[in-house]
Write a protein that holds these residues in place. Structure first.
Motif, PDB file in Angstrom:
ATOM      1  N   ASN A  34       0.829  -1.207   0.000  1.00  0.00           N
ATOM      2  CA  ASN A  34       0.000   0.000   0.000  1.00  0.00           C
ATOM      3  C   ASN A  34       0.863   1.256   0.000  1.00  0.00           C
ATOM      4  OD1 ASN A  34      -2.559   1.421   0.173  1.00  0.00           O
ATOM      5  ND2 ASN A  34      -2.016   1.858   2.312  1.00  0.00           N
ATOM      6  N   ALA A  35       1.963   1.241   0.773  1.00  0.00           N
ATOM      7  CA  ALA A  35       2.852   2.399   0.815  1.00  0.00           C
ATOM      8  C   ALA A  35       3.525   2.613  -0.533  1.00  0.00           C
ATOM      9  CB  ALA A  35       3.892   2.202   1.913  1.00  0.00           C
ATOM     10  N   ARG A  36       3.854   1.581  -1.219  1.00  0.00           N
ATOM     11  CA  ARG A  36       4.479   1.705  -2.525  1.00  0.00           C
ATOM     12  C   ARG A  36       3.488   2.274  -3.556  1.00  0.00           C
ATOM     13  NH1 ARG A  36       7.791  -4.079  -2.596  1.00  0.00           N
ATOM     14  NH2 ARG A  36       9.575  -3.328  -1.319  1.00  0.00           N
ATOM     15  N   VAL A  37       2.228   1.865  -3.484  1.00  0.00           N
ATOM     16  CA  VAL A  37       1.208   2.423  -4.372  1.00  0.00           C
ATOM     17  C   VAL A  37       1.031   3.916  -4.103  1.00  0.00           C
ATOM     18  CG1 VAL A  37      -1.267   2.389  -4.954  1.00  0.00           C
ATOM     19  CG2 VAL A  37       0.000   0.244  -4.684  1.00  0.00           C
ATOM     20  N   SER A  38       0.976   4.284  -2.833  1.00  0.00           N
ATOM     21  CA  SER A  38       0.829   5.703  -2.473  1.00  0.00           C
ATOM     22  C   SER A  38       2.027   6.511  -2.953  1.00  0.00           C
ATOM     23  CB  SER A  38       0.653   5.849  -0.967  1.00  0.00           C
ATOM     24  OG  SER A  38      -0.511   5.183  -0.519  1.00  0.00           O
ATOM     25  N   LEU A  39       3.222   5.926  -2.866  1.00  0.00           N
ATOM     26  CA  LEU A  39       4.427   6.629  -3.307  1.00  0.00           C
ATOM     27  C   LEU A  39       4.402   6.831  -4.825  1.00  0.00           C
ATOM     28  CD1 LEU A  39       7.216   7.831  -2.810  1.00  0.00           C
ATOM     29  CD2 LEU A  39       8.163   5.498  -2.945  1.00  0.00           C
ATOM     30  N   ALA A  40       3.975   5.825  -5.558  1.00  0.00           N
ATOM     31  CA  ALA A  40       3.907   5.966  -7.020  1.00  0.00           C
ATOM     32  C   ALA A  40       2.898   7.043  -7.418  1.00  0.00           C
ATOM     33  CB  ALA A  40       3.529   4.624  -7.645  1.00  0.00           C
ATOM     34  N   ARG A  41       1.755   7.121  -6.729  1.00  0.00           N
ATOM     35  CA  ARG A  41       0.739   8.126  -7.040  1.00  0.00           C
ATOM     36  C   ARG A  41       1.284   9.519  -6.720  1.00  0.00           C
ATOM     37  NH1 ARG A  41      -2.898   6.468  -3.890  1.00  0.00           N
ATOM     38  NH2 ARG A  41      -3.860   5.008  -5.370  1.00  0.00           N
ATOM     39  N   ALA A  42       1.996   9.646  -5.587  1.00  0.00           N
ATOM     40  CA  ALA A  42       2.542  10.952  -5.219  1.00  0.00           C
ATOM     41  C   ALA A  42       3.581  11.430  -6.232  1.00  0.00           C
ATOM     42  CB  ALA A  42       3.149  10.869  -3.828  1.00  0.00           C
ATOM     43  N   ARG A  43       4.329  10.552  -6.792  1.00  0.00           N
ATOM     44  CA  ARG A  43       5.328  10.931  -7.799  1.00  0.00           C
ATOM     45  C   ARG A  43       4.648  11.416  -9.092  1.00  0.00           C
ATOM     46  NH1 ARG A  43       9.503   5.839  -6.925  1.00  0.00           N
ATOM     47  NH2 ARG A  43      10.703   6.796  -5.197  1.00  0.00           N
ATOM     48  N   GLU A  44       3.575  10.710  -9.505  1.00  0.00           N
ATOM     49  CA  GLU A  44       2.866  11.127 -10.712  1.00  0.00           C
ATOM     50  C   GLU A  44       2.256  12.530 -10.539  1.00  0.00           C
ATOM     51  OE1 GLU A  44      -0.007   8.151 -11.501  1.00  0.00           O
ATOM     52  OE2 GLU A  44       1.467   6.626 -12.138  1.00  0.00           O
ATOM     53  N   LEU A  45       1.634  12.758  -9.370  1.00  0.00           N
ATOM     54  CA  LEU A  45       1.039  14.062  -9.116  1.00  0.00           C
ATOM     55  C   LEU A  45       2.077  15.168  -9.067  1.00  0.00           C
ATOM     56  CD1 LEU A  45      -1.644  13.108  -6.432  1.00  0.00           C
ATOM     57  CD2 LEU A  45      -2.038  13.658  -8.853  1.00  0.00           C
ATOM     58  N   ARG A  46       3.218  14.821  -8.536  1.00  0.00           N
ATOM     59  CA  ARG A  46       4.270  15.845  -8.453  1.00  0.00           C
ATOM     60  C   ARG A  46       4.789  16.181  -9.848  1.00  0.00           C
ATOM     61  NH1 ARG A  46       5.948  20.051  -7.641  1.00  0.00           N
ATOM     62  NH2 ARG A  46       7.945  20.603  -6.648  1.00  0.00           N
ATOM     63  N   GLN A  47       4.878  15.189 -10.695  1.00  0.00           N
ATOM     64  CA  GLN A  47       5.370  15.442 -12.049  1.00  0.00           C
ATOM     65  C   GLN A  47       4.378  16.294 -12.860  1.00  0.00           C
ATOM     66  OE1 GLN A  47       6.118  11.573 -13.659  1.00  0.00           O
ATOM     67  NE2 GLN A  47       8.058  11.280 -12.503  1.00  0.00           N
ATOM     68  N   THR A  48       3.099  16.131 -12.615  1.00  0.00           N
ATOM     69  CA  THR A  48       2.090  16.922 -13.336  1.00  0.00           C
ATOM     70  C   THR A  48       1.860  18.268 -12.688  1.00  0.00           C
ATOM     71  OG1 THR A  48       0.305  15.907 -12.068  1.00  0.00           O
ATOM     72  CG2 THR A  48       0.935  14.847 -14.136  1.00  0.00           C
ATOM     73  N   GLY A  49       2.373  18.492 -11.518  1.00  0.00           N
ATOM     74  CA  GLY A  49       2.196  19.749 -10.821  1.00  0.00           C
ATOM     75  C   GLY A  49       0.978  19.787  -9.952  1.00  0.00           C
ATOM     76  N   ALA A  50       0.235  18.697  -9.946  1.00  0.00           N
ATOM     77  CA  ALA A  50      -0.972  18.661  -9.117  1.00  0.00           C
ATOM     78  C   ALA A  50      -0.663  18.316  -7.666  1.00  0.00           C
ATOM     79  CB  ALA A  50      -1.978  17.651  -9.687  1.00  0.00           C
TER      80      ALA A  50
END
Length: 396
Positions: free
Chosen positions: A112-128
């Motif tokens: 679950n922590a790894r999924v949350s980390l992957a989502r946080a990276r995607e959002l950071r890359q898009t600026g969201a």
């Protein structure tokens, strides 16, 4: 009247002649002699020793639990790896299952922590997403990973503790009496071991050697190979000589300051006795028993050996009387070695070939002429007194 005086004079003359025949010189005293010859002798020095097991293990529990069963007979020989005691297993099996469940939970949290980390990276890359959210997700992933490692370690500990419920023998040897019976609680903090195992073959004999005796042994055997030039034999308390010889394998590096002695140990075989039922008494040597230790030369040496009765002693030390030139008794100081029943080794003072007086010593003084004959034979007539043997018998 004249006839009476003449007869009296004859009687006096006859009596004087008889007295002269009875109390006249009788020649030198008869003595028995032997030749000091060199012969093969096995050098030996005795000490008091004690038998020790090479390996000795106190069997103890490594976990706390109820003792379920004992799987050996007291006094029997066991092999390394044999199960000796068994502790009740269900509590430890439950702990292992609980630890495994914790591992499964930690794995789910990590995923679950790894999924949350992957989502946080995607959002950071898009600026969201913010950098703070990404940092928090990374921290949560590391924490979950550490929790998984801890849970896996707990499983390993639970497996080890479960394995400790089987108390096994670490060595080959003979096991003694059991301190506790099944049903008792055992714990690593018990003051007494559950049982003791001592190895059987080979055994070790330990003995102490005084500093003086140690130097004598070193000087005697150093040029012949040191410890390789000697063998160790033991005599049991019933007087029997143990049939197997040992070899010295350890000499202590320090002298005991209280006793001025040095510890020496030797390995000696202790095979099973043939025709004896397994159990107590099936081997000759037992850990802790007292024995007499003889340090012997591996090879015999040539040495002068004389009867102990031929050696005299006074304030000047030990000496013997030898027959010198003109059959005169001469004193020779000697240094004695080991005793061989009724004989003794002469280490110094004689070269070999001397004629030594061994019988009739009580009638001889140094410098006095003697009438020698081989020991054990009747004395020969003394020179200068033909037709008669010297007065006095020999000393047997």
């Amino acid at each position: 009247m004249l006839l009476t005086r003449f007869l009296l004079l004859l009687i006096l003359l006859a009596g004087g002649g008889a007295a002269q025949a009875q109390f006249g010189p009788q020649g030198p005293p008869a003595v028995g002699v032997i030749t000091a010859e060199r012969r093969p002798v096995t050098e030996s020095t005795e000490f008091t020793g004690r038998i020790e097991a090479v390996n000795r293990v106190d069997v103890r529990a490594r976990v706390t639990g109820f003792l379920q069963e004992r799987l050996f007979q007291e006094g029997q020989e066991v092999t390394a790896g044999d199960v000796l005691f068994r502790i009740e297993k269900p509590p430890f099996e439950a702990q292992l299952e609980q630890a495994r469940a914790n591992v499964a939970s930690a794995q789910a949290t990590l995923e679950n922590a790894r999924v949350s980390l992957a989502r946080a990276r995607e959002l950071r890359q898009t600026g969201a997403g913010t950098q703070v959210n990404l940092d928090n997700a990374q921290a949560q992933e590391r924490t979950a990973n550490a929790q998984l490692l801890g849970a896996q370690a707990a499983v390993r500990v639970a497996e080890i503790n479960l394995g400790y419920t089987d108390i096994i023998s670490p060595i080959d040897g003979k096991i003694g009496r059991a301190i506790l019976t099944p049903g008792n609680v055992v714990t690593p903090s018990l003051t007494e071991p559950l049982a003791t195992i001592v190895s059987q073959d080979p055994m070790r004999v330990a003995f102490t050697v005084s500093s003086r005796a140690g130097l004598e042994l070193r000087n005697r055997y150093e040029s012949r190979g040191g410890v390789n030039a000697v063998v160790v034999r033991i005599r049991l308390t019933d007087g029997r000589v143990y049939p197997h010889a040992g070899r010295i394998d350890f000499i202590d590096t320090q002298v005991d300051r209280n006793t001025d002695s040095l510890l020496v140990r030797a390995l000696i075989p202790n095979p099973k006795r043939t025709g004896v039922q397994a159990g107590a008494g099936d081997r000759e040597l037992i850990d802790g028993q007292f024995v007499t230790v003889a340090v012997e030369g591996a090879e015999p040496v040539q040495a002068i050996v004389l009867p102990r009765a031929a050696v005299l002693q006074d304030q000047g030390g030990n000496y013997v009387l030898v027959v010198g030139e003109g059959n005169q008794a001469q004193r020779r100081g000697v240094r004695l070695g080991q005793a061989l029943n009724e004989n003794v080794v002469i280490e110094d003072g004689l070269q070999g070939g001397e004629t030594v007086i061994s019988e009739g010593l009580q009638r001889v003084r140094p410098g006095q002429p003697v009438n020698p004959s081989p020991a054990g034979e009747p004395p020969r007539p003394a020179g200068g007194a033909p037709g008669g043997a010297p007065a006095g018998g020999r000393q047997g």
